[in-house]
Design a protein around this motif. Sequence first.
Motif, PDB file in Angstrom:
ATOM      1  N   ARG B 303      13.483 -13.119 -21.986  1.00  0.00           N
ATOM      2  CA  ARG B 303      13.003 -12.437 -20.798  1.00  0.00           C
ATOM      3  C   ARG B 303      11.531 -12.781 -20.561  1.00  0.00           C
ATOM      4  NH1 ARG B 303      12.492  -7.124 -21.237  1.00  0.00           N
ATOM      5  NH2 ARG B 303      12.242  -7.409 -23.487  1.00  0.00           N
ATOM      6  N   VAL B 304      11.126 -12.774 -19.280  1.00  0.00           N
ATOM      7  CA  VAL B 304       9.726 -12.995 -18.926  1.00  0.00           C
ATOM      8  C   VAL B 304       9.218 -11.729 -18.270  1.00  0.00           C
ATOM      9  CG1 VAL B 304       8.108 -14.417 -17.631  1.00  0.00           C
ATOM     10  CG2 VAL B 304      10.203 -15.428 -18.528  1.00  0.00           C
ATOM     11  N   VAL B 305       8.134 -11.175 -18.785  1.00  0.00           N
ATOM     12  CA  VAL B 305       7.602  -9.913 -18.245  1.00  0.00           C
ATOM     13  C   VAL B 305       6.093 -10.020 -18.044  1.00  0.00           C
ATOM     14  CG1 VAL B 305       9.411  -8.525 -19.365  1.00  0.00           C
ATOM     15  CG2 VAL B 305       7.219  -8.893 -20.524  1.00  0.00           C
ATOM     16  N   PRO B 306       5.556  -9.233 -17.100  1.00  0.00           N
ATOM     17  CA  PRO B 306       4.096  -9.228 -16.934  1.00  0.00           C
ATOM     18  C   PRO B 306       3.428  -8.633 -18.170  1.00  0.00           C
ATOM     19  CG  PRO B 306       5.207  -8.134 -15.084  1.00  0.00           C
ATOM     20  CD  PRO B 306       6.226  -8.335 -16.149  1.00  0.00           C
ATOM     21  N   ALA B 307       2.254  -9.138 -18.500  1.00  0.00           N
ATOM     22  CA  ALA B 307       1.463  -8.531 -19.574  1.00  0.00           C
ATOM     23  C   ALA B 307       1.179  -7.084 -19.195  1.00  0.00           C
ATOM     24  CB  ALA B 307       0.171  -9.312 -19.762  1.00  0.00           C
ATOM     25  N   ALA B 308       1.090  -6.211 -20.214  1.00  0.00           N
ATOM     26  CA  ALA B 308       0.986  -4.773 -19.929  1.00  0.00           C
ATOM     27  C   ALA B 308      -0.439  -4.242 -20.075  1.00  0.00           C
ATOM     28  CB  ALA B 308       1.931  -3.997 -20.842  1.00  0.00           C
ATOM     29  N   LEU B 309      -1.282  -4.936 -20.810  1.00  0.00           N
ATOM     30  CA  LEU B 309      -2.609  -4.399 -21.092  1.00  0.00           C
ATOM     31  C   LEU B 309      -3.629  -4.870 -20.066  1.00  0.00           C
ATOM     32  CD1 LEU B 309      -2.586  -4.890 -24.967  1.00  0.00           C
ATOM     33  CD2 LEU B 309      -1.943  -2.859 -23.665  1.00  0.00           C
ATOM     34  N   GLY B 310      -4.633  -4.057 -19.815  1.00  0.00           N
ATOM     35  CA  GLY B 310      -5.648  -4.381 -18.818  1.00  0.00           C
ATOM     36  C   GLY B 310      -6.834  -5.104 -19.416  1.00  0.00           C
ATOM     37  N   GLN B 311      -8.034  -4.716 -18.969  1.00  0.00           N
ATOM     38  CA  GLN B 311      -9.222  -5.490 -19.332  1.00  0.00           C
ATOM     39  C   GLN B 311      -9.630  -5.344 -20.798  1.00  0.00           C
ATOM     40  OE1 GLN B 311     -12.868  -4.469 -17.406  1.00  0.00           O
ATOM     41  NE2 GLN B 311     -12.809  -2.317 -18.010  1.00  0.00           N
ATOM     42  N   ASP B 312      -9.061  -4.345 -21.504  1.00  0.00           N
ATOM     43  CA  ASP B 312      -9.375  -4.198 -22.930  1.00  0.00           C
ATOM     44  C   ASP B 312      -8.507  -5.078 -23.824  1.00  0.00           C
ATOM     45  OD1 ASP B 312     -11.396  -2.401 -22.533  1.00  0.00           O
ATOM     46  OD2 ASP B 312     -10.209  -0.614 -23.016  1.00  0.00           O
TER      47      ASP B 312
END
Lengths: 331, 331
Positions: B303-312
């Motif tokens: 599966r391909v999914v968007p990364a979940a974490l933000g600027q940290d």
Amino acid sequence: MSGSVLAVDIGGTKFAVALVGSEAGGEGEVLRTRRTATPPGGDAQTLWRTLDSLIDALLTEPAEVVGVGVGCGGPMNWPEGEVSPINMPGWRDFPLRARLAERFPGVPVHVHNDAVCLAVAEHWRGAGRGSANMLGMVVSTGVGGGLVLDGRLINGGSGNAGHVGHVVVEPGGPVCGCGARGCLEAVARGPALAAWALGRGWQPGAAVREAPGQGEAVPYVEAATASGRQLALDAAAGDRLALAAMERAGRALGLAVAAAVNLCDLDLVTVGGGLSQAGRLLFDPLEAALGEHTRMGFARRARVVPAALGQDAGLVGAAALILAASHYWPR
Amino acid sequence: MSGSVLAVDIGGTKFAVALVGSEAGGEGEVLRTRRTATPPGGDAQTLWRTLDSLIDALLTEPAEVVGVGVGCGGPMNWPEGEVSPINMPGWRDFPLRARLAERFPGVPVHVHNDAVCLAVAEHWRGAGRGSANMLGMVVSTGVGGGLVLDGRLINGGSGNAGHVGHVVVEPGGPVCGCGARGCLEAVARGPALAAWALGRGWQPGAAVREAPGQGEAVPYVEAATASGRQLALDAAAGDRLALAAMERAGRALGLAVAAAVNLCDLDLVTVGGGLSQAGRLLFDPLEAALGEHTRMGFARRARVVPAALGQDAGLVGAAALILAASHYWPR
């Protein structure tokens, strides 16, 4: 570990079994081997009886079997060892590991993909010794491989890591056995390459018959078949189309190897199988394409070398699944 | 482990430092953060002083630092941590690890590639949790990544594993920053994609200005720049060329991801970075190309999914090099 390991190599054309030494010093030495042809069209029971009898023939002298390592054509459910070799329709989800475990109770039985076993063999006892990051490839009627990274065999989520034959090297290119277009295997496997050359007018064996020093004086030449091996022979004899086919295969291999080198930061790639017999005619275009596509500093160090082990390689790799399990089997 | 980990994220536009909790329960929690702009054109000493002062500013309250984890732009000598970030000419073979070890004696200091830290962060605390075989990608001004296989971060022979941006997706295609032709990065990095669209007549921002509900009524629109981010906005507003650019990037990403899935038997690929903000407009063609080129049973599950974490994310991954060293740092 004393006693011996039973190594098993299951292929579409032959079954091979061996006792491999487990004593320090002789560890990994193939002590005794038996081979037989794979029964063509055999059903599940016929195939199992063939293997079972072959093991009987190997174990006529007493031997303490301390583990069983198996390489088998894929696909398979791994690590369960339920095998469905593509060239042996009689085995579909056949519980090979379980059957061997019944025959050899109380010892570990490890089953892996045959291409993985060849890679393991090269890493353990062949051209890959000392490399912590290598891809071991086989280029034959198929194109397969196995990955060793950070010093350990990589299995991936389903034991299928190493399938380098399905890296795309020609987007929109020829259809592969897997159904995709442009896979390395669709371009560089022996039969595909032979078909490509035949389609352009290649006459198998003609260049060899006409080579200087033979010509009219040769009273009999065996009928040449349109195989990858014949293509390699014809290329060596200077056949223009056979040479173009080696260039085509070498460049395709170079692109896929470059993908693996860049993605996995490899030191080494070993290449075995029938087509690798073409030597420099294959390795030169391979290395040229690899050099063009590995331009970052780290990637330039990767070397490509021929596989070093002969026909026992599959057995040696199967034995390593037991004898060197700390590197080649999951903890 | 009690006390905190100092996490450091060094990039071409900003430096960030954080204290990350190491207590069971709060492990991996970012407690306190400081950021500053990277001094443009700074020499080695200026860059170091900037980092040193930023750490001072973070540590105004007493804290027991039990380890230092660092993500830094590549290339670098790894694991030595001598860094030469491509966007920071002032540091060439700068001994970042050694300098931090002088400031924090007696505790481990681990330095890795920034893209690797982002992948580690997604695996440890983000979209990759629970996957044992994943590729974490960043698609931005460059295309990078990190590989986790069989549950462990893969370093490769020189700490450079994960360079998925240099898988060839268009043989003979555009020249890449690395010098090769047709790399994924040469096709899909933001600036390359923007240049491709501009060359075909793309007018940055035009589609957004003309979108229904805006038009004449919009009194002021900020000047649009020809960036990957603008391309994503214009695609969302229906710009034909921007949509074609997303299709082009998505298909290129799909080919490279397919290579990684087939070669490494992956469960999961996470995609972060500016271009991933385009959402379905990027992920749809990516998944289509991936589906066309992963036809074997084992590969279809990826599966391909968007990364979940933000600027940290970079800080979290850097901290994991210490806090979860058993998975993310060599034994």
